[in-house]
Structures are given as structure tokens and as C-alpha cells.
Design a protein around this motif. Structure first.
Motif, PDB file in Angstrom:
ATOM      1  N   GLU A 151     -34.191  18.937 -28.836  1.00  0.00           N
ATOM      2  CA  GLU A 151     -34.358  20.198 -29.091  1.00  0.00           C
ATOM      3  C   GLU A 151     -35.199  21.336 -28.232  1.00  0.00           C
ATOM      4  N   THR A 152     -36.080  20.788 -27.586  1.00  0.00           N
ATOM      5  CA  THR A 152     -36.698  21.851 -26.695  1.00  0.00           C
ATOM      6  C   THR A 152     -35.600  21.984 -25.343  1.00  0.00           C
ATOM      7  N   LEU A 153     -35.035  20.735 -24.920  1.00  0.00           N
ATOM      8  CA  LEU A 153     -34.182  21.002 -23.685  1.00  0.00           C
ATOM      9  C   LEU A 153     -32.921  21.864 -24.090  1.00  0.00           C
ATOM     10  N   ASP A 154     -32.412  21.877 -25.328  1.00  0.00           N
ATOM     11  CA  ASP A 154     -31.446  22.722 -25.766  1.00  0.00           C
ATOM     12  C   ASP A 154     -31.909  24.303 -25.879  1.00  0.00           C
ATOM     13  N   ASN A 155     -33.076  24.278 -26.417  1.00  0.00           N
ATOM     14  CA  ASN A 155     -33.454  25.626 -26.498  1.00  0.00           C
ATOM     15  C   ASN A 155     -33.814  26.423 -25.080  1.00  0.00           C
ATOM     16  N   VAL A 156     -34.432  25.445 -24.280  1.00  0.00           N
ATOM     17  CA  VAL A 156     -34.858  25.969 -22.734  1.00  0.00           C
ATOM     18  C   VAL A 156     -33.419  26.313 -21.849  1.00  0.00           C
ATOM     19  N   SER A 157     -32.684  25.324 -22.171  1.00  0.00           N
ATOM     20  CA  SER A 157     -31.456  25.494 -21.194  1.00  0.00           C
ATOM     21  C   SER A 157     -30.105  24.801 -21.916  1.00  0.00           C
ATOM     22  N   ALA A 158     -29.458  25.758 -22.276  1.00  0.00           N
ATOM     23  CA  ALA A 158     -28.233  25.479 -23.185  1.00  0.00           C
ATOM     24  C   ALA A 158     -27.337  24.604 -22.312  1.00  0.00           C
ATOM     25  N   THR A 159     -27.383  24.731 -21.131  1.00  0.00           N
ATOM     26  CA  THR A 159     -26.364  24.027 -20.273  1.00  0.00           C
ATOM     27  C   THR A 159     -27.223  22.849 -19.589  1.00  0.00           C
ATOM     28  N   PHE A 160     -28.193  22.205 -20.185  1.00  0.00           N
ATOM     29  CA  PHE A 160     -28.897  21.245 -19.452  1.00  0.00           C
ATOM     30  C   PHE A 160     -28.033  20.018 -19.594  1.00  0.00           C
ATOM     31  N   HIS A 161     -27.831  19.711 -20.744  1.00  0.00           N
ATOM     32  CA  HIS A 161     -26.819  18.505 -20.954  1.00  0.00           C
ATOM     33  C   HIS A 161     -26.080  18.735 -22.078  1.00  0.00           C
ATOM     34  N   PRO A 162     -24.628  18.336 -22.310  1.00  0.00           N
ATOM     35  CA  PRO A 162     -23.994  18.676 -23.378  1.00  0.00           C
ATOM     36  C   PRO A 162     -24.191  17.841 -24.716  1.00  0.00           C
ATOM     37  N   VAL A 163     -24.981  16.890 -24.431  1.00  0.00           N
ATOM     38  CA  VAL A 163     -25.409  16.104 -25.553  1.00  0.00           C
ATOM     39  C   VAL A 163     -26.272  16.696 -26.361  1.00  0.00           C
ATOM     40  N   THR A 164     -27.159  17.654 -25.702  1.00  0.00           N
ATOM     41  CA  THR A 164     -27.951  18.542 -26.861  1.00  0.00           C
ATOM     42  C   THR A 164     -27.336  19.380 -27.482  1.00  0.00           C
ATOM     43  N   ARG A 165     -25.978  19.699 -27.307  1.00  0.00           N
ATOM     44  CA  ARG A 165     -25.221  20.746 -27.983  1.00  0.00           C
ATOM     45  C   ARG A 165     -24.493  20.014 -29.172  1.00  0.00           C
ATOM     46  N   LEU A 166     -24.164  18.632 -29.309  1.00  0.00           N
ATOM     47  CA  LEU A 166     -23.733  17.936 -30.469  1.00  0.00           C
ATOM     48  C   LEU A 166     -24.169  18.301 -31.728  1.00  0.00           C
ATOM     49  N   VAL A 167     -25.622  18.150 -31.673  1.00  0.00           N
ATOM     50  CA  VAL A 167     -26.278  18.483 -33.178  1.00  0.00           C
ATOM     51  C   VAL A 167     -26.900  19.779 -33.130  1.00  0.00           C
ATOM     52  N   ASP A 168     -26.821  20.445 -34.254  1.00  0.00           N
ATOM     53  CA  ASP A 168     -27.704  21.652 -34.043  1.00  0.00           C
ATOM     54  C   ASP A 168     -29.013  21.377 -34.552  1.00  0.00           C
ATOM     55  N   MET A 169     -29.353  20.353 -35.539  1.00  0.00           N
ATOM     56  CA  MET A 169     -30.719  20.269 -36.147  1.00  0.00           C
ATOM     57  C   MET A 169     -31.161  18.852 -35.846  1.00  0.00           C
ATOM     58  N   TRP A 170     -31.442  18.611 -34.559  1.00  0.00           N
ATOM     59  CA  TRP A 170     -31.996  17.210 -33.950  1.00  0.00           C
ATOM     60  C   TRP A 170     -33.025  16.716 -34.939  1.00  0.00           C
ATOM     61  N   PRO A 171     -34.150  17.211 -35.192  1.00  0.00           N
ATOM     62  CA  PRO A 171     -35.393  16.487 -35.929  1.00  0.00           C
ATOM     63  C   PRO A 171     -35.025  15.864 -37.282  1.00  0.00           C
ATOM     64  N   GLN A 172     -34.227  16.630 -38.118  1.00  0.00           N
ATOM     65  CA  GLN A 172     -33.852  16.202 -39.238  1.00  0.00           C
ATOM     66  C   GLN A 172     -32.782  14.935 -39.333  1.00  0.00           C
ATOM     67  N   THR A 173     -31.869  15.084 -38.097  1.00  0.00           N
ATOM     68  CA  THR A 173     -30.814  14.144 -37.972  1.00  0.00           C
ATOM     69  C   THR A 173     -31.400  12.586 -37.714  1.00  0.00           C
ATOM     70  N   LEU A 174     -32.263  12.864 -36.696  1.00  0.00           N
ATOM     71  CA  LEU A 174     -32.871  11.695 -35.933  1.00  0.00           C
ATOM     72  C   LEU A 174     -34.124  11.002 -36.870  1.00  0.00           C
ATOM     73  N   ALA A 175     -34.604  11.949 -37.405  1.00  0.00           N
ATOM     74  CA  ALA A 175     -35.473  11.285 -38.796  1.00  0.00           C
ATOM     75  C   ALA A 175     -34.909  10.511 -39.816  1.00  0.00           C
ATOM     76  N   VAL A 176     -33.506  10.846 -40.094  1.00  0.00           N
ATOM     77  CA  VAL A 176     -32.797  10.180 -41.068  1.00  0.00           C
ATOM     78  C   VAL A 176     -32.457   8.703 -40.243  1.00  0.00           C
ATOM     79  N   VAL A 177     -31.758   8.802 -39.154  1.00  0.00           N
ATOM     80  CA  VAL A 177     -31.295   7.670 -38.324  1.00  0.00           C
ATOM     81  C   VAL A 177     -32.681   6.853 -38.148  1.00  0.00           C
ATOM     82  N   GLY A 178     -33.616   7.350 -37.952  1.00  0.00           N
ATOM     83  CA  GLY A 178     -35.012   6.498 -37.787  1.00  0.00           C
ATOM     84  C   GLY A 178     -35.409   5.817 -38.971  1.00  0.00           C
ATOM     85  N   PHE A 179     -35.239   6.654 -39.982  1.00  0.00           N
ATOM     86  CA  PHE A 179     -35.644   5.964 -41.250  1.00  0.00           C
ATOM     87  C   PHE A 179     -34.968   4.581 -41.372  1.00  0.00           C
TER      88      PHE A 179
END
Length: 137
Positions: A17-45
Motif C-alpha cells: 500500500e505504501t509503494l502504491d501511494n508513494v509511486s503509482a507507477t512503481f509496479h503494476p501489481v500494486t494496482r491490482l487491489v485497492d485495499m491490500w491490508p484487508q485482502t491479505l489479512a483474509v488470505v493470511g487468516f
């Protein structure tokens, strides 16, 4: 275990999320999901719960010091692979199995590290719970 792995997912998500907010063009993967914390929390659980089930079957009445890091990493990789199959069935990209299996490998090894540290510090010693575990109840 599910909550511990969810916290790990949130940590990784914070970086994405930080990479996405600092530089939206950093990597296309960071643009795949809008809300990374919630998504990866569910996957991690989910992965953590699966890891706990797999560990319960594989460990039976064994103690943490009887396991090696590669064994725990392998069990974590298995949990990550199972979650990968579920993700692929819901339309995730093909890169997801590699990422989740690697994350499961690190999560498994990290889980053994945390367990050993807790055991050394006496956090798992003493009391009724420890006696029940030693008897196999």
C-alpha cells in the motif's frame, strides 16, 4: 495461528500500500487491489488456519524442538499451495500460486521460530495446559 498469519499479511500489505501511494507507477501489481491490508489479512487468516490443521495432523504428539525449519517451511508451503488453488478458482492471476506458496514457506518457518522463542522464554512452560500436552490429552 490464523490471526498471527493475518497480522503477517497486514504487514506485507502495508508495504504494498505504501509503494502504491508513494509511486503509482512503481509496479503494476500494486494496482491490482485497492485495499491490500484487508485482502491479505483474509488470505493470511485462511492460510494460517490451514497451516494449523496441517500441523496438527503432521505433528501429533511431537514437540517443537523435534521439528526442523525445512519441515515447518514445507508445511507452510503446503498451506500456501492449498490457498493458491482456492485463489485460482476465484479468478486470481497465475502468479498467485508462486507468491502464496513462498509466503506460506516463510510463514511456516516464522511460526516455528516464534514457537521456539516462546518455549525458551518459558511462555509455554508450566501450568495445566503444558501437562496436558505432555501427556497427549
Amino acid at each position: 495461528m490464523g490471526f498471527a498469519w493475518a497480522i503477517g499479511g497486514i504487514g506485507v500489505a502495508g508495504i504494498l500500500e505504501t509503494l502504491d501511494n508513494v509511486s503509482a507507477t512503481f509496479h503494476p501489481v500494486t494496482r491490482l487491489v485497492d485495499m491490500w491490508p484487508q485482502t491479505l489479512a483474509v488470505v493470511g487468516f485462511v492460510a494460517g488456519v490451514l497451516f494449523a490443521v496441517i500441523l496438527g495432523v503432521a505433528a501429533r504428539n511431537r514437540r517443537f524442538e523435534q521439528f526442523t525449519f525445512p519441515q515447518f517451511a514445507g508445511l507452510g508451503a503446503l498451506a500456501g499451495a492449498v490457498v493458491s488453488v482456492l485463489a485460482l478458482l476465484t479468478g486470481a492471476p497465475l502468479a498467485i500460486p508462486v507468491i502464496l506458496t513462498l509466503a506460506g514457506t516463510l510463514g511456516g518457518a516464522g511460526s516455528l521460530l516464534v514457537a521456539r522463542v516462546a518455549e525458551r522464554r518459558g511462555l509455554l512452560a508450566g501450568g495445566t495446559d503444558r501437562q496436558l500436552l505432555d501427556r497427549g490429552d
